[in-house]
Motif scaffolding. Structure first.
Motif, PDB file in Angstrom:
ATOM      1  N   SER A 145       0.837  -1.192   0.000  1.00 22.67           N
ATOM      2  CA  SER A 145       0.000   0.000   0.000  1.00 22.67           C
ATOM      3  C   SER A 145       0.874   1.245   0.000  1.00 22.67           C
ATOM      4  N   VAL A 146       0.559   2.159  -0.876  1.00 18.52           N
ATOM      5  CA  VAL A 146       1.263   3.437  -0.918  1.00 18.52           C
ATOM      6  C   VAL A 146       0.655   4.315   0.172  1.00 18.52           C
ATOM      7  N   PRO A 147       1.458   5.061   0.907  1.00 17.95           N
ATOM      8  CA  PRO A 147       0.942   5.843   2.035  1.00 17.95           C
ATOM      9  C   PRO A 147      -0.208   6.777   1.663  1.00 17.95           C
ATOM     10  N   SER A 148      -1.081   7.007   2.616  1.00 17.00           N
ATOM     11  CA  SER A 148      -2.230   7.874   2.356  1.00 17.00           C
ATOM     12  C   SER A 148      -1.823   9.321   2.104  1.00 17.00           C
ATOM     13  N   LYS A 149      -0.603   9.699   2.440  1.00 19.49           N
ATOM     14  CA  LYS A 149      -0.171  11.065   2.142  1.00 19.49           C
ATOM     15  C   LYS A 149      -0.078  11.314   0.640  1.00 19.49           C
ATOM     16  N   ARG A 150      -0.265  10.231  -0.166  1.00 17.32           N
ATOM     17  CA  ARG A 150      -0.271  10.393  -1.622  1.00 17.32           C
ATOM     18  C   ARG A 150      -1.365  11.341  -2.066  1.00 17.32           C
ATOM     19  N   HIS A 151      -2.407  11.492  -1.258  1.00 17.27           N
ATOM     20  CA  HIS A 151      -3.531  12.337  -1.642  1.00 17.27           C
ATOM     21  C   HIS A 151      -3.170  13.819  -1.705  1.00 17.27           C
ATOM     22  N   ASP A 152      -2.177  14.238  -0.936  1.00 13.89           N
ATOM     23  CA  ASP A 152      -1.819  15.653  -0.976  1.00 13.89           C
ATOM     24  C   ASP A 152      -0.317  15.898  -1.064  1.00 13.89           C
ATOM     25  N   SER A 153       0.468  14.852  -1.211  1.00 14.17           N
ATOM     26  CA  SER A 153       1.929  15.025  -1.257  1.00 14.17           C
ATOM     27  C   SER A 153       2.593  14.184  -2.340  1.00 14.17           C
ATOM     28  N   SER A 154       1.866  13.809  -3.379  1.00 10.10           N
ATOM     29  CA  SER A 154       2.428  12.927  -4.410  1.00 10.10           C
ATOM     30  C   SER A 154       3.691  13.491  -5.037  1.00 10.10           C
ATOM     31  N   ALA A 155       3.681  14.772  -5.365  1.00 10.14           N
ATOM     32  CA  ALA A 155       4.851  15.371  -6.020  1.00 10.14           C
ATOM     33  C   ALA A 155       6.067  15.318  -5.105  1.00 10.14           C
ATOM     34  N   ALA A 156       5.876  15.616  -3.851  1.00 10.02           N
ATOM     35  CA  ALA A 156       6.984  15.613  -2.898  1.00 10.02           C
ATOM     36  C   ALA A 156       7.511  14.205  -2.634  1.00 10.02           C
ATOM     37  N   MET A 157       6.698  13.194  -2.877  1.00 12.00           N
ATOM     38  CA  MET A 157       7.088  11.814  -2.601  1.00 12.00           C
ATOM     39  C   MET A 157       7.956  11.187  -3.689  1.00 12.00           C
ATOM     40  N   VAL A 158       8.134  11.842  -4.826  1.00 15.71           N
ATOM     41  CA  VAL A 158       8.848  11.225  -5.949  1.00 15.71           C
ATOM     42  C   VAL A 158      10.218  10.677  -5.551  1.00 15.71           C
ATOM     43  N   PRO A 159      11.098  11.423  -4.869  1.00 10.06           N
ATOM     44  CA  PRO A 159      12.406  10.835  -4.531  1.00 10.06           C
ATOM     45  C   PRO A 159      12.306   9.580  -3.667  1.00 10.06           C
ATOM     46  N   GLU A 160      11.438   9.594  -2.647  1.00  8.32           N
ATOM     47  CA  GLU A 160      11.339   8.413  -1.789  1.00  8.32           C
ATOM     48  C   GLU A 160      10.659   7.243  -2.509  1.00  8.32           C
ATOM     49  N   LEU A 161       9.726   7.524  -3.411  1.00 16.30           N
ATOM     50  CA  LEU A 161       9.087   6.450  -4.176  1.00 16.30           C
ATOM     51  C   LEU A 161      10.078   5.807  -5.143  1.00 16.30           C
ATOM     52  N   LEU A 162      10.914   6.621  -5.778  1.00 15.82           N
ATOM     53  CA  LEU A 162      11.947   6.066  -6.651  1.00 15.82           C
ATOM     54  C   LEU A 162      12.909   5.194  -5.851  1.00 15.82           C
ATOM     55  N   GLU A 163      13.293   5.665  -4.675  1.00 19.93           N
ATOM     56  CA  GLU A 163      14.199   4.888  -3.814  1.00 19.93           C
ATOM     57  C   GLU A 163      13.542   3.586  -3.368  1.00 19.93           C
ATOM     58  N   LEU A 164      12.286   3.644  -2.953  1.00 24.50           N
ATOM     59  CA  LEU A 164      11.553   2.444  -2.553  1.00 24.50           C
ATOM     60  C   LEU A 164      11.450   1.474  -3.725  1.00 24.50           C
ATOM     61  N   GLY A 165      11.132   1.994  -4.911  1.00 24.63           N
ATOM     62  CA  GLY A 165      11.047   1.145  -6.091  1.00 24.63           C
ATOM     63  C   GLY A 165      12.367   0.493  -6.432  1.00 24.63           C
ATOM     64  N   ARG A 166      13.448   1.250  -6.337  1.00 27.34           N
ATOM     65  CA  ARG A 166      14.772   0.678  -6.627  1.00 27.34           C
ATOM     66  C   ARG A 166      15.082  -0.452  -5.649  1.00 27.34           C
ATOM     67  N   GLY A 167      14.794  -0.218  -4.370  1.00 23.67           N
ATOM     68  CA  GLY A 167      15.027  -1.256  -3.365  1.00 23.67           C
ATOM     69  C   GLY A 167      14.180  -2.491  -3.622  1.00 23.67           C
ATOM     70  N   LEU A 168      12.925  -2.282  -3.957  1.00 20.50           N
ATOM     71  CA  LEU A 168      12.038  -3.400  -4.260  1.00 20.50           C
ATOM     72  C   LEU A 168      12.526  -4.147  -5.502  1.00 20.50           C
ATOM     73  N   GLY A 169      12.926  -3.408  -6.532  1.00 19.92           N
ATOM     74  CA  GLY A 169      13.434  -4.038  -7.748  1.00 19.92           C
ATOM     75  C   GLY A 169      14.667  -4.880  -7.472  1.00 19.92           C
ATOM     76  N   GLN A 170      15.594  -4.346  -6.683  1.00 23.96           N
ATOM     77  CA  GLN A 170      16.806  -5.096  -6.353  1.00 23.96           C
ATOM     78  C   GLN A 170      16.469  -6.350  -5.551  1.00 23.96           C
ATOM     79  N   LEU A 171      15.592  -6.209  -4.569  1.00 26.20           N
ATOM     80  CA  LEU A 171      15.202  -7.344  -3.736  1.00 26.20           C
ATOM     81  C   LEU A 171      14.561  -8.444  -4.571  1.00 26.20           C
ATOM     82  N   LEU A 172      13.626  -8.079  -5.419  1.00 27.21           N
ATOM     83  CA  LEU A 172      12.956  -9.081  -6.246  1.00 27.21           C
ATOM     84  C   LEU A 172      13.914  -9.704  -7.248  1.00 27.21           C
ATOM     85  N   ASP A 173      14.824  -8.901  -7.800  1.00 23.90           N
ATOM     86  CA  ASP A 173      15.803  -9.410  -8.756  1.00 23.90           C
ATOM     87  C   ASP A 173      16.719 -10.441  -8.099  1.00 23.90           C
TER      88      ASP A 173
END
Length: 184
Positions: free
Chosen positions: A38-66
């Protein structure tokens, strides 16, 4: 459902966004295990600000799954702008169509058009009101960690439409090495 919440105090119910795709996929993949992120509920008003942490989370998830060495599927929300129509619950915003178009550019060529997602769409998301944007940024990070820049990902847009007040993307992203394995 038996899924614990962040505090593990009570079960977290699955909602239509998880139940419908899981039921459709379980028919095709009867032994598939599902992990709901689940993506945090702060996505409703902070999506733009979340881009760096979402990219980092995605990279970590991608590495883990790989590193697991198993084939996985990420099924993500891709509800786009919720402001395509004045009579919708969020009204109309002139940013809706450009936001959805930027997402479409990214989905067509995620390696070459990453800025369409992480810059253009980011700059519009807080007015376009997209709940799926954070999931797409997370997916971009996962692809970055697993060979996006090296051309290891293929994408196909199946639909990019706004049939009602909100836009929706249906797309398929697949690692090219998986494609070549499937063909052999």
């Amino acid at each position: 459902t038996g899924l614990p919440t962040f505090a593990a105090l009570e079960p977290q119910p699955l909602r239509w966004g998880e139940v419908i795709p899981a039921s459709l996929l379980s028919q095709a993949c009867n032994r598939t295990k599902f992990v709901v992120i689940s993506v945090p509920s702060k996505r409703h008003d902070s999506s733009a600000a979340m881009v760096p942490e979402l990219l980092e989370l995605g990279r970590g998830l991608g590495q883990l799954l790989d590193e697991q060495g198993v084939r996985v599927m990420l099924l993500l929300s891709s509800d786009l702008a919720h402001t395509h129509r004045q009579d919708g619950p969020y009204g109309f915003s002139p940013t809706a169509a450009p936001f959805d178009a930027a997402i479409g550019q990214w989905a067509t060529d995620p390696a070459g058009m990453g800025a369409s997602l992480t810059e253009t769409a980011r700059d519009l998301v807080d007015r376009a009101l997209s709940c799926g944007f954070p999931s797409l940024v997370l997916a971009h990070g996962a692809m970055e960690a697993t060979g996006l820049a090296e051309g290891k990902w293929a994408s196909t847009i199946l639909a990019l439409e706004a049939p009602t007040y909100y836009g929706m993307l249906v797309a398929w992203f697949e690692r090219r090495e998986e494609l070549s394995l499937a063909a052999s």
